[in-house]
Design a protein around this motif. Structure first.
Motif, PDB file in Angstrom:
ATOM      1  N   MET A  99       0.857  -1.184   0.000  1.00 55.48           N
ATOM      2  CA  MET A  99       0.000   0.000   0.000  1.00 55.48           C
ATOM      3  C   MET A  99       0.892   1.232   0.000  1.00 55.48           C
ATOM      4  SD  MET A  99      -1.478  -0.367   3.824  1.00 55.48           S
ATOM      5  CE  MET A  99      -0.560  -1.533   4.809  1.00 55.48           C
ATOM      6  N   GLY A 100       0.421   2.290  -0.659  1.00 56.02           N
ATOM      7  CA  GLY A 100       1.251   3.482  -0.725  1.00 56.02           C
ATOM      8  C   GLY A 100       0.524   4.682  -1.278  1.00 56.02           C
ATOM      9  N   MET A 101       1.211   5.815  -1.204  1.00 54.55           N
ATOM     10  CA  MET A 101       0.705   7.084  -1.741  1.00 54.55           C
ATOM     11  C   MET A 101       1.855   7.801  -2.416  1.00 54.55           C
ATOM     12  SD  MET A 101      -2.090   8.718   0.758  1.00 54.55           S
ATOM     13  CE  MET A 101      -2.632   9.711  -0.610  1.00 54.55           C
ATOM     14  N   GLY A 102       1.501   8.603  -3.421  1.00 52.42           N
ATOM     15  CA  GLY A 102       2.542   9.344  -4.106  1.00 52.42           C
ATOM     16  C   GLY A 102       1.971  10.365  -5.058  1.00 52.42           C
ATOM     17  N   SER A 103       2.825  10.804  -5.958  1.00 53.38           N
ATOM     18  CA  SER A 103       2.446  11.792  -6.950  1.00 53.38           C
ATOM     19  C   SER A 103       3.150  11.452  -8.246  1.00 53.38           C
ATOM     20  CB  SER A 103       2.858  13.188  -6.476  1.00 53.38           C
ATOM     21  OG  SER A 103       2.460  14.159  -7.400  1.00 53.38           O
ATOM     22  N   THR A 152      -1.586   9.753  -6.458  1.00 55.14           N
ATOM     23  CA  THR A 152      -1.737   8.311  -6.692  1.00 55.14           C
ATOM     24  C   THR A 152      -1.777   7.553  -5.371  1.00 55.14           C
ATOM     25  OG1 THR A 152       0.656   7.924  -6.842  1.00 55.14           O
ATOM     26  CG2 THR A 152      -0.501   8.420  -8.893  1.00 55.14           C
ATOM     27  N   MET A 153      -2.436   6.421  -5.397  1.00 51.70           N
ATOM     28  CA  MET A 153      -2.439   5.481  -4.279  1.00 51.70           C
ATOM     29  C   MET A 153      -2.142   4.100  -4.848  1.00 51.70           C
ATOM     30  SD  MET A 153      -5.695   6.703  -1.995  1.00 51.70           S
ATOM     31  CE  MET A 153      -6.821   7.063  -3.327  1.00 51.70           C
ATOM     32  N   THR A 154      -1.707   3.186  -4.008  1.00 49.91           N
ATOM     33  CA  THR A 154      -1.413   1.823  -4.438  1.00 49.91           C
ATOM     34  C   THR A 154      -1.930   0.849  -3.396  1.00 49.91           C
ATOM     35  OG1 THR A 154       0.598   2.541  -5.572  1.00 49.91           O
ATOM     36  CG2 THR A 154       0.444   0.214  -5.040  1.00 49.91           C
ATOM     37  N   PHE A 155      -2.668  -0.177  -3.863  1.00 50.29           N
ATOM     38  CA  PHE A 155      -3.145  -1.267  -3.014  1.00 50.29           C
ATOM     39  C   PHE A 155      -3.023  -2.547  -3.826  1.00 50.29           C
ATOM     40  CE2 PHE A 155      -5.643   2.529  -2.065  1.00 50.29           C
ATOM     41  CZ  PHE A 155      -5.398   2.672  -0.704  1.00 50.29           C
ATOM     42  N   GLY A 156      -2.204  -3.485  -3.366  1.00 52.10           N
ATOM     43  CA  GLY A 156      -2.085  -4.686  -4.184  1.00 52.10           C
ATOM     44  C   GLY A 156      -1.196  -5.764  -3.627  1.00 52.10           C
ATOM     45  N   TYR A 157      -0.899  -6.708  -4.500  1.00 51.82           N
ATOM     46  CA  TYR A 157      -0.107  -7.896  -4.186  1.00 51.82           C
ATOM     47  C   TYR A 157       1.287  -7.754  -4.790  1.00 51.82           C
ATOM     48  CZ  TYR A 157       1.519 -12.714  -4.421  1.00 51.82           C
ATOM     49  OH  TYR A 157       2.259 -13.860  -4.304  1.00 51.82           O
ATOM     50  N   ARG A 158       2.275  -8.208  -4.015  1.00 52.79           N
ATOM     51  CA  ARG A 158       3.670  -8.188  -4.480  1.00 52.79           C
ATOM     52  C   ARG A 158       4.326  -9.500  -4.105  1.00 52.79           C
ATOM     53  NH1 ARG A 158       7.557  -3.177  -3.854  1.00 52.79           N
ATOM     54  NH2 ARG A 158       9.577  -4.103  -4.217  1.00 52.79           N
ATOM     55  N   SER A 159       4.982 -10.128  -5.073  1.00 51.19           N
ATOM     56  CA  SER A 159       5.692 -11.381  -4.844  1.00 51.19           C
ATOM     57  C   SER A 159       7.137 -11.210  -5.288  1.00 51.19           C
ATOM     58  CB  SER A 159       5.038 -12.505  -5.653  1.00 51.19           C
ATOM     59  OG  SER A 159       5.807 -13.681  -5.568  1.00 51.19           O
ATOM     60  N   LEU A 192      10.394 -10.544  -9.732  1.00 55.32           N
ATOM     61  CA  LEU A 192       9.409  -9.809  -8.938  1.00 55.32           C
ATOM     62  C   LEU A 192       8.134  -9.660  -9.761  1.00 55.32           C
ATOM     63  CD1 LEU A 192       9.680  -6.720  -6.811  1.00 55.32           C
ATOM     64  CD2 LEU A 192       8.524  -6.417  -8.967  1.00 55.32           C
ATOM     65  N   PHE A 193       6.991  -9.810  -9.113  1.00 55.84           N
ATOM     66  CA  PHE A 193       5.695  -9.608  -9.753  1.00 55.84           C
ATOM     67  C   PHE A 193       4.835  -8.753  -8.841  1.00 55.84           C
ATOM     68  CE2 PHE A 193       1.214 -10.730 -10.159  1.00 55.84           C
ATOM     69  CZ  PHE A 193       1.010 -10.427 -11.498  1.00 55.84           C
ATOM     70  N   ARG A 194       4.127  -7.769  -9.429  1.00 53.73           N
ATOM     71  CA  ARG A 194       3.209  -6.909  -8.688  1.00 53.73           C
ATOM     72  C   ARG A 194       1.913  -6.772  -9.482  1.00 53.73           C
ATOM     73  NH1 ARG A 194       4.516  -1.785  -9.024  1.00 53.73           N
ATOM     74  NH2 ARG A 194       3.686  -1.096  -7.052  1.00 53.73           N
ATOM     75  N   ALA A 195       0.795  -6.761  -8.790  1.00 52.47           N
ATOM     76  CA  ALA A 195      -0.507  -6.456  -9.386  1.00 52.47           C
ATOM     77  C   ALA A 195      -1.215  -5.534  -8.406  1.00 52.47           C
ATOM     78  CB  ALA A 195      -1.317  -7.718  -9.622  1.00 52.47           C
ATOM     79  N   ASN A 196      -1.587  -4.337  -8.880  1.00 57.31           N
ATOM     80  CA  ASN A 196      -2.102  -3.305  -7.972  1.00 57.31           C
ATOM     81  C   ASN A 196      -3.322  -2.600  -8.508  1.00 57.31           C
ATOM     82  OD1 ASN A 196       0.025  -3.158  -5.877  1.00 57.31           O
ATOM     83  ND2 ASN A 196       1.323  -2.676  -7.629  1.00 57.31           N
ATOM     84  N   LEU A 197      -4.170  -2.205  -7.592  1.00 60.23           N
ATOM     85  CA  LEU A 197      -5.204  -1.224  -7.848  1.00 60.23           C
ATOM     86  C   LEU A 197      -4.526   0.111  -7.564  1.00 60.23           C
ATOM     87  CD1 LEU A 197      -8.183  -0.754  -8.508  1.00 60.23           C
ATOM     88  CD2 LEU A 197      -8.643  -0.836  -6.059  1.00 60.23           C
ATOM     89  N   THR A 198      -4.582   1.049  -8.513  1.00 60.79           N
ATOM     90  CA  THR A 198      -3.853   2.305  -8.389  1.00 60.79           C
ATOM     91  C   THR A 198      -4.792   3.486  -8.625  1.00 60.79           C
ATOM     92  OG1 THR A 198      -1.964   1.136  -9.335  1.00 60.79           O
ATOM     93  CG2 THR A 198      -1.752   3.498  -9.126  1.00 60.79           C
ATOM     94  N   PRO A 199      -5.601   3.859  -7.639  1.00 61.46           N
ATOM     95  CA  PRO A 199      -6.472   5.023  -7.816  1.00 61.46           C
ATOM     96  C   PRO A 199      -5.654   6.280  -8.112  1.00 61.46           C
ATOM     97  CG  PRO A 199      -7.081   3.801  -5.851  1.00 61.46           C
ATOM     98  CD  PRO A 199      -5.772   3.238  -6.324  1.00 61.46           C
ATOM     99  N   ILE A 200      -6.164   7.118  -9.019  1.00 66.56           N
ATOM    100  CA  ILE A 200      -5.514   8.389  -9.339  1.00 66.56           C
ATOM    101  C   ILE A 200      -6.516   9.522  -9.112  1.00 66.56           C
ATOM    102  CG2 ILE A 200      -3.830   7.429 -10.940  1.00 66.56           C
ATOM    103  CD1 ILE A 200      -5.605   8.341 -13.248  1.00 66.56           C
ATOM    104  N   PHE A 201      -5.991  10.695  -8.744  1.00 69.54           N
ATOM    105  CA  PHE A 201      -6.865  11.834  -8.478  1.00 69.54           C
ATOM    106  C   PHE A 201      -6.144  13.135  -8.786  1.00 69.54           C
ATOM    107  CE2 PHE A 201      -4.753  10.449  -4.633  1.00 69.54           C
ATOM    108  CZ  PHE A 201      -4.244  11.613  -4.085  1.00 69.54           C
ATOM    109  N   GLY A 202      -6.921  14.166  -9.055  1.00 72.63           N
ATOM    110  CA  GLY A 202      -6.374  15.487  -9.361  1.00 72.63           C
ATOM    111  C   GLY A 202      -7.516  16.435  -9.676  1.00 72.63           C
TER     112      GLY A 202
END
Length: 165
Positions: free
Chosen positions: A93-97, A123-130, A138-148
């Motif tokens: 999980m994370g937040m950024g720009s 941006t936000m990040t919610f997902g799976y990381r292996s 490395l593999f990642r699959a994420n839901l990445t909401p964006i806003f502005g």
């Protein structure tokens, strides 16, 4: 076309890398290609934990560039993320720009059709990381909401492949 070739060569090279050791890594570091996600179209990213551990708080930074018919657009996604899990399987999980910038005869537009010059997205990040504990694919699959200023898109997402070391 050049971008597609570069991405293909990078993906093939990363998929052929093998871990150099069977010892668990001391600190989580990774390099990966993300399609969609925080870079909007694609981005090449570096990710690292702040402490010498595989989970916990870390940061990521990346970049991408596209040029189509005299128009160009680049992105620079940055953010903080937190990995929760063990044995190489994590909830991320994370937040950024993401800085988006255009050049040339830019036909790209954001929001209400304004031509793109420089624009920041949240941006936000919610997902799976292996990632293997000893490094490797490395593999990642994420839901990445964006806003502005254009609104909020909660169902944007991304997928990543890369190398953890």
């Amino acid at each position: 076309m050049k971008n597609f070739i570069l991405i293909s060569v990078l993906f093939i090279g990363l998929s052929n890398l093998q871990a150099q050791t069977t010892e668990p890594r001391e600190q989580g570091k990774a390099f990966y290609l993300e399609l969609f996600g925080n870079g909007i179209t694609y981005s090449l990213n570096y990710d690292q934990r702040f402490q010498k551990r595989m989970d916990g708080l870390g940061f990521k930074a990346g970049a991408s560039f596209l040029s189509l018919g005299g128009s160009s657009v680049g992105t620079v996604p940055v953010g903080l993320n937190y990995l929760l899990g063990k044995e190489g399987k994590f909830f991320e999980m994370g937040m950024g720009s993401t800085l988006i910038f255009g050049g040339g005869n830019t036909d790209f537009a954001v929001g209400d059709g304004e031509p793109l010059d420089t624009y920041f997205l949240g941006t936000m990040t919610f997902g799976y990381r292996s990632e293997p504990t000893d490094g490797g694919f490395l593999f990642r699959a994420n839901l990445t909401p964006i806003f502005g200023g254009f609104g909020f898109y909660p169902f944007f997402g991304g997928i990543s492949v890369g190398y953890a070391f």
